[in-house]
Structures are given as C-alpha cells and as structure tokens.
Design a protein around this motif. Structure first.
Motif, PDB file in Angstrom:
ATOM      1  N   HIS A   1       0.846  -1.185   0.000  1.00 43.61           N
ATOM      2  CA  HIS A   1       0.000   0.000   0.000  1.00 43.61           C
ATOM      3  C   HIS A   1       0.889   1.246   0.000  1.00 43.61           C
ATOM      4  O   HIS A   1       1.683   1.446   0.921  1.00 43.61           O
ATOM      5  CB  HIS A   1      -0.914  -0.006   1.229  1.00 43.61           C
ATOM      6  CG  HIS A   1      -1.786  -1.225   1.313  1.00 43.61           C
ATOM      7  ND1 HIS A   1      -1.273  -2.503   1.463  1.00 43.61           N
ATOM      8  CD2 HIS A   1      -3.136  -1.373   1.240  1.00 43.61           C
ATOM      9  CE1 HIS A   1      -2.271  -3.378   1.493  1.00 43.61           C
ATOM     10  NE2 HIS A   1      -3.409  -2.716   1.362  1.00 43.61           N
ATOM     11  N   TRP A   2       0.712   2.081  -1.044  1.00 43.14           N
ATOM     12  CA  TRP A   2       1.524   3.287  -1.204  1.00 43.14           C
ATOM     13  C   TRP A   2       0.641   4.503  -0.961  1.00 43.14           C
ATOM     14  O   TRP A   2      -0.337   4.733  -1.672  1.00 43.14           O
ATOM     15  CB  TRP A   2       2.105   3.361  -2.613  1.00 43.14           C
ATOM     16  CG  TRP A   2       3.009   2.205  -2.968  1.00 43.14           C
ATOM     17  CD1 TRP A   2       2.645   0.918  -3.244  1.00 43.14           C
ATOM     18  CD2 TRP A   2       4.430   2.237  -3.069  1.00 43.14           C
ATOM     19  NE1 TRP A   2       3.732   0.140  -3.516  1.00 43.14           N
ATOM     20  CE2 TRP A   2       4.868   0.933  -3.413  1.00 43.14           C
ATOM     21  CE3 TRP A   2       5.390   3.237  -2.919  1.00 43.14           C
ATOM     22  CZ2 TRP A   2       6.197   0.601  -3.605  1.00 43.14           C
ATOM     23  CZ3 TRP A   2       6.727   2.917  -3.113  1.00 43.14           C
ATOM     24  CH2 TRP A   2       7.120   1.611  -3.450  1.00 43.14           C
ATOM     25  N   GLY A   3       0.986   5.253   0.050  1.00 39.00           N
ATOM     26  CA  GLY A   3       0.247   6.467   0.375  1.00 39.00           C
ATOM     27  C   GLY A   3       1.071   7.698   0.058  1.00 39.00           C
ATOM     28  O   GLY A   3       2.180   7.863   0.565  1.00 39.00           O
ATOM     29  N   ILE A   4       0.543   8.555  -0.804  1.00 40.15           N
ATOM     30  CA  ILE A   4       1.240   9.791  -1.164  1.00 40.15           C
ATOM     31  C   ILE A   4       0.991  10.825  -0.064  1.00 40.15           C
ATOM     32  O   ILE A   4      -0.142  11.216   0.186  1.00 40.15           O
ATOM     33  CB  ILE A   4       0.757  10.335  -2.515  1.00 40.15           C
ATOM     34  CG1 ILE A   4       0.808   9.239  -3.585  1.00 40.15           C
ATOM     35  CG2 ILE A   4       1.571  11.550  -2.921  1.00 40.15           C
ATOM     36  CD1 ILE A   4       2.179   8.668  -3.806  1.00 40.15           C
ATOM     37  N   MET A   5       2.068  11.252   0.580  1.00 32.40           N
ATOM     38  CA  MET A   5       1.965  12.270   1.615  1.00 32.40           C
ATOM     39  C   MET A   5       1.952  13.644   0.956  1.00 32.40           C
ATOM     40  O   MET A   5       2.778  13.937   0.084  1.00 32.40           O
ATOM     41  CB  MET A   5       3.120  12.127   2.606  1.00 32.40           C
ATOM     42  CG  MET A   5       3.170  10.741   3.246  1.00 32.40           C
ATOM     43  SD  MET A   5       4.618  10.441   4.283  1.00 32.40           S
ATOM     44  CE  MET A   5       4.197  11.454   5.705  1.00 32.40           C
ATOM     45  N   ALA A   6       1.004  14.460   1.354  1.00 34.92           N
ATOM     46  CA  ALA A   6       0.785  15.747   0.689  1.00 34.92           C
ATOM     47  C   ALA A   6       1.893  16.739   1.000  1.00 34.92           C
ATOM     48  O   ALA A   6       2.691  16.564   1.921  1.00 34.92           O
ATOM     49  CB  ALA A   6      -0.566  16.319   1.115  1.00 34.92           C
TER      50      ALA A   6
END
Length: 401
Positions: free
Chosen positions: A384-389
C-alpha cells in the motif's frame, strides 16, 4: 465557440485558454496559449474569416490557421503608452478593426507588419469598446459594459444583457428563464436562440418561448478526480485548499452510466457529506471519500450507511483539533475485497474495512499535526503506497510485515 463554414470546423475555447478544433467528429487540440506563462490570460471573443480564427485576448490578437491547425501569429495593438486588451475583432473589406478600452484600432489586413503596434491607427471619436462585429458593409459596435454579446443575422441586431435581449434597438425580449444570458443568435428562419448559463439553450419563435435544451452532464464544471469503475464514470466535485481548509462543496459526485445517462449524488443523498474527493466500487456498492465527513456507502442510488467515528469504534478518527471532522483523501479495494483508505491529521491514518465488515487502523509513528495524505495505490504485491501531501514523502505499508 465559433464556426468556419469554409472548413466545416467548430472552434471551441476554454477559460484556461485551451483550444479545440472539432471537424468530422475529430478533435484537434491546440494548447499553446494554455501552456504559456502569460499574465491576464483569457480569450474574449472569436472572429472567423477565410479559414483564419482571430482570438481577441488581453495580451493581443492571436491568429489560428484552421487549415494548418496551428497558431500563425499574434498582433499587439496599442501606442507609445502601452498595449491594450482586445475585446473583439472585425474584418470589413481590406480593413481589420480591433475593439479596445482605448477605442477602435484599424489597419490594412494585408499589412505585413501587423505585429508592430505602429501599423495600427486609433479611429477618432471612439472610446471604450467592448466588442465589434461586421456584416456586409456594416459595423456594429458595443460600447456598453452591460452588454454581454452582440450578433447580426437575418437583418437583425441582437444585443444581450444578463436578463434581456435588445432586438434592432427598438424593443426588448424578456422571459423568466433569462437568468444569465451569454449569447443570442437569430437564424434564417427568424428563430432566436439564447444561450443562458443557468437554463441552457432557449428557443424563441415570434418572440414566444418554445422549449429549452440542457445537455446532460456533470452538475459542476469543477472536478477533483475522475474514476472509471464497473462501467461507470465518476466525477467527484469536492476540494480543499492545499489539503487544509475544506472547500465545503455540496455537489457530491456526478456519475455517467454505460448508456451515457448522468445522475448526481449531492450533499443530501450522501448523508450530508461535503467535499467528495474519491470513490471505490465493488459489486455495485460505492464508497465515497469525504474530506469533511467520513465515508458514505451507497447501493443502487440509496444511502446504506455513512461511516464515521461512532460506527467504526473510532477507527475513522476525527482530526486532532476538532471532534466532528474526518478527512478521508482516498479509498481503494485490494484483490481480496478489503477496502483501504487514508485519513489526515490523525494518529492512525491508514485504515481498512475488511470484507467481513471489521475495521482496523495502523500508525506510521509520525506526529499527526500537519500530517496530510493524497492518493492511495495498491500494487500487485499487495503493498500500500500512500502519497503524503505537500511533498512530505511516500508511505509504504506491507500487511504481511
């Protein structure tokens, strides 16, 4: 929008100055102006003559060659004090005339130096002109800031205002459907067509209202994200200000099915959920990510449940400084049918609703203050890849470790 009879081409321009040429069901895009860094970028009007489109802009008169499908030149109109915004353009005989805040500037269309402002002459006794059109040997000039458009056909001049139309300067056409008129045209059969941004295309015969045409489509032009899932196109209308202040948009999501029919789930249908950013769908059940109020779950156009803090045992946590705001940025199903998502400004931002209906959340050991997330991706390894803003990095989660 303008039409070239000679080349059977429709010229479409947009607020961002993108240009589309539509011919024989093919679209050719010209994005030169859109891509350039130009201050005060806008297209005020389109004039077509002999296969050339003249775009009146604040920064000059842009020529688009419709046959070659390219921008040919840009003319700057002004004097020693500066260049002027061009509101409209007309061609009469061998003359080209530009309407500007200073007045009407004229030159010979065959002059090879039209890019030089010295080639243009200010017509005396003209002040601020908002638009100009020509027909045959006649010129029609708009000098009123209240006029939204002028047109001429079938020996009739139409000047449109926001809520009325002047016909040949002798009378006015009014109707309750006139709320925000943008343009009007009288055809060769004396039928008046009115483009109203709120009520669509309106038809009048003998000055009597006949019917209206409203193209089916999204309820809002502003779209945060597009997803095509299970043969349906989802246009999510939410938003935020750089992941902080919520936009409080209540238009929800517009959905196009396989038959090109559109429906809308608004604030009320979604259980009072604002700012819909993303959607995940499995077997017809839809889950919507709200940047303000959790996750509405829909089935067959009806609200099944709105998931929030209380009915997930606190898994969908509220932001650290307010007890009624849940900021979900994205949702995705994994291959096993589990629904994963990202929530911002909380201690445990990664969460999952299992296919059995159980909720869990996971920490990433970072301070929740200023912890914002954008997109979530699940790869073929079930990572799971979460793009941090705000350029803060990327979260990678492996459920097996």
């Amino acid at each position: 929008v303008a039409y070239s009879n000679k080349l059977k081409t429709i010229v479409i321009t947009y607020e961002n100055c993108n240009i589309d040429l539509l011919k024989e069901n093919q679209v050719i895009n010209i994005s030169d102006i859109k891509r350039k860094e130009i201050p005060n970028k806008l297209i005020n009007n389109i004039t077509i003559k002999d296969g050339m489109a003249y775009l009146s802009c604040p920064f000059g008169l842009v020529l688009v060659d419709l046959e070659e499908k390219e921008i040919k030149d840009t003319y700057h109109v002004g004097d020693s004090t500066g260049m002027y915004e061009i509101h409209g353009c007309a061609l009469l005989g061998d003359s080209i005339i530009a309407a500007t805040p200073k007045g009407l500037f004229c030159s010979n269309i065959n002059n090879p130096n039209l890019t030089d402002y010295n080639s243009w002459t200010l017509h005396e006794n003209t002040n601020n002109t908002n638009n100009i059109i020509s027909s045959g040997s006649e010129l029609f000039v708009d000098t009123s800031s209240f006029v939204t458009s002028i047109s001429y056909n079938n020996n009739t001049v139409l000047k449109t205002f926001t809520d009325s139309i002047s016909v040949n300067n002798t009378g006015f056409l009014t109707h309750s459907k006139f709320e925000n008129i943008k343009y009007a045209w009288i055809d060769n059969d004396a039928i008046i067509w009115v483009a109203d941004s709120i009520n669509g295309l309106l038809k009048f015969k003998n000055h009597e209202y006949q019917e209206s045409y409203i193209p089916d489509g999204p309820v809002r032009n502003d779209i945060y994200s597009l997803e095509f899932l299970e043969n349906r196109l989802y246009s999510c209308h939410g938003g935020h200000s750089n992941f902080s202040t919520s936009s409080l948009i209540t238009d929800g999501v517009s959905i196009k099915d396989q038959y090109d029919d559109w429906t809308n789930y608004d604030f009320y249908k979604l259980g009072n959920a604002r700012d819909i950013l993303e959607v995940a769908v499995r077997n017809g059940t839809e889950y919507f990510a709200s940047w303000y109020q959790g996750i509405p779950e829909m089935k067959d156009g009806k609200l099944i449940e709105k998931h929030g803090y209380s009915n997930t045992n606190g898994i969908l946590d509220t932001v650290w400084y307010l007890n009624n705001k849940i900021r979900v940025s994205d949702l995705k199903f994994d291959a096993d049918g589990n629904l994963w998502g990202l929530s911002s400004e909380v201690n445990r931002p990664l969460f999952v609703k299992t296919k059995n209906g159980d909720w869990y959340s996971f920490t990433i050991n970072q301070n929740q203050v200023g912890l914002f997330f954008d997109d979530l991706l699940i790869d073929s390894y079930n990572q799971h890849w979460g793009i941090m803003a705000r350029g803060a990095g990327v979260l990678v989660y492996n459920h097996n470790n």
